[in-house]
Design an enzyme around this catalytic site. Sequence first.
Site, short mmCIF file in Angstrom:
data_model
loop_
_atom_site.label_atom_id
_atom_site.label_comp_id
_atom_site.label_asym_id
_atom_site.label_seq_id
_atom_site.Cartn_x
_atom_site.Cartn_y
_atom_site.Cartn_z
N ARG A 104 41.55 22.14 -12.18
CA ARG A 104 42.48 22.80 -13.08
C ARG A 104 43.91 22.64 -12.60
O ARG A 104 44.23 22.89 -11.44
CB ARG A 104 42.14 24.30 -13.21
CG ARG A 104 42.98 25.01 -14.26
CD ARG A 104 42.48 26.42 -14.53
NE ARG A 104 42.71 27.31 -13.41
CZ ARG A 104 42.57 28.64 -13.49
NH1 ARG A 104 42.18 29.20 -14.61
NH2 ARG A 104 42.79 29.39 -12.42
N THR A 108 49.61 24.11 -16.01
CA THR A 108 49.23 24.05 -17.43
C THR A 108 47.91 24.76 -17.71
O THR A 108 47.60 25.07 -18.86
CB THR A 108 49.09 22.59 -17.89
OG1 THR A 108 47.99 21.98 -17.21
CG2 THR A 108 50.36 21.81 -17.60
N ASP A 200 38.75 32.97 -5.97
CA ASP A 200 38.39 31.57 -6.17
C ASP A 200 37.01 31.32 -5.58
O ASP A 200 36.82 31.36 -4.36
CB ASP A 200 39.43 30.67 -5.49
CG ASP A 200 39.22 29.20 -5.79
OD1 ASP A 200 38.14 28.67 -5.46
OD2 ASP A 200 40.13 28.57 -6.36
N ASP A 203 36.78 28.44 -2.91
CA ASP A 203 37.35 28.80 -1.61
C ASP A 203 36.47 29.81 -0.87
O ASP A 203 36.28 29.70 0.35
CB ASP A 203 38.75 29.39 -1.80
CG ASP A 203 39.79 28.33 -2.09
OD1 ASP A 203 39.54 27.15 -1.79
OD2 ASP A 203 40.85 28.67 -2.63
#
Length: 209
Positions: A104, A108, A200, A203
């Site tokens: 990603r 944006t 995340d 992560d």
Amino acid sequence: MNKNFHLIDHPLIKRDITILRDIETSPELFRGVVKRISIILAVEISADFEISKIRLKTPLEETTGYELNQNIVLVPVLRAGLGMVNGFLEIIPEAKVGHIGLQRNEETLKPMEYYFKTPKDLDKSKIILIDPMLATGGSASEAIKYLKRKGAKDYRFACLVAAPEGLRKLEHDHPELKIYCAALDRELNKKGFILPGLGDAGDRTFGTL
């Protein structure tokens, strides 16, 4: 919600999602809990798999048994989706595994492809796309589009946590898609992260915070 959305309402999943949300949960524990939830998701998502009768011998007599009669392909979205694969393989060990690499763009919020490799004969396979987080829905939608272009006809999506925005995106882009989810959260923040979420997933799975 769309009739194709399946929220797995189970006490053990609620317990384990709580562990995943906790900022104090270590990567080692996080990985183990992701696997546990993935096993439950795999059981739910495979409930309509087709089987064929076979004959076999037990130590006492001949009897009838069953085997899957379809090719099953797991397609984790790299890299976070890798954490869910072992749980699915625990339940569906005969499954093949493909990979889709989508990253990603944090400005944006749109997905960018960097890797795609899957087994052949996707048109004859039952495909399970795996990604822990359904946030904006952009990556999952693009992954489904890639699979369709490769001939996929029978596919479904499994995730740990979803946001309403991501669900709406998938329901709009792929209304035929069955979605299996362990937790439906409140919303996205301005950066496109799920709230309350669990951070995340990649992560936290691989200890790269």
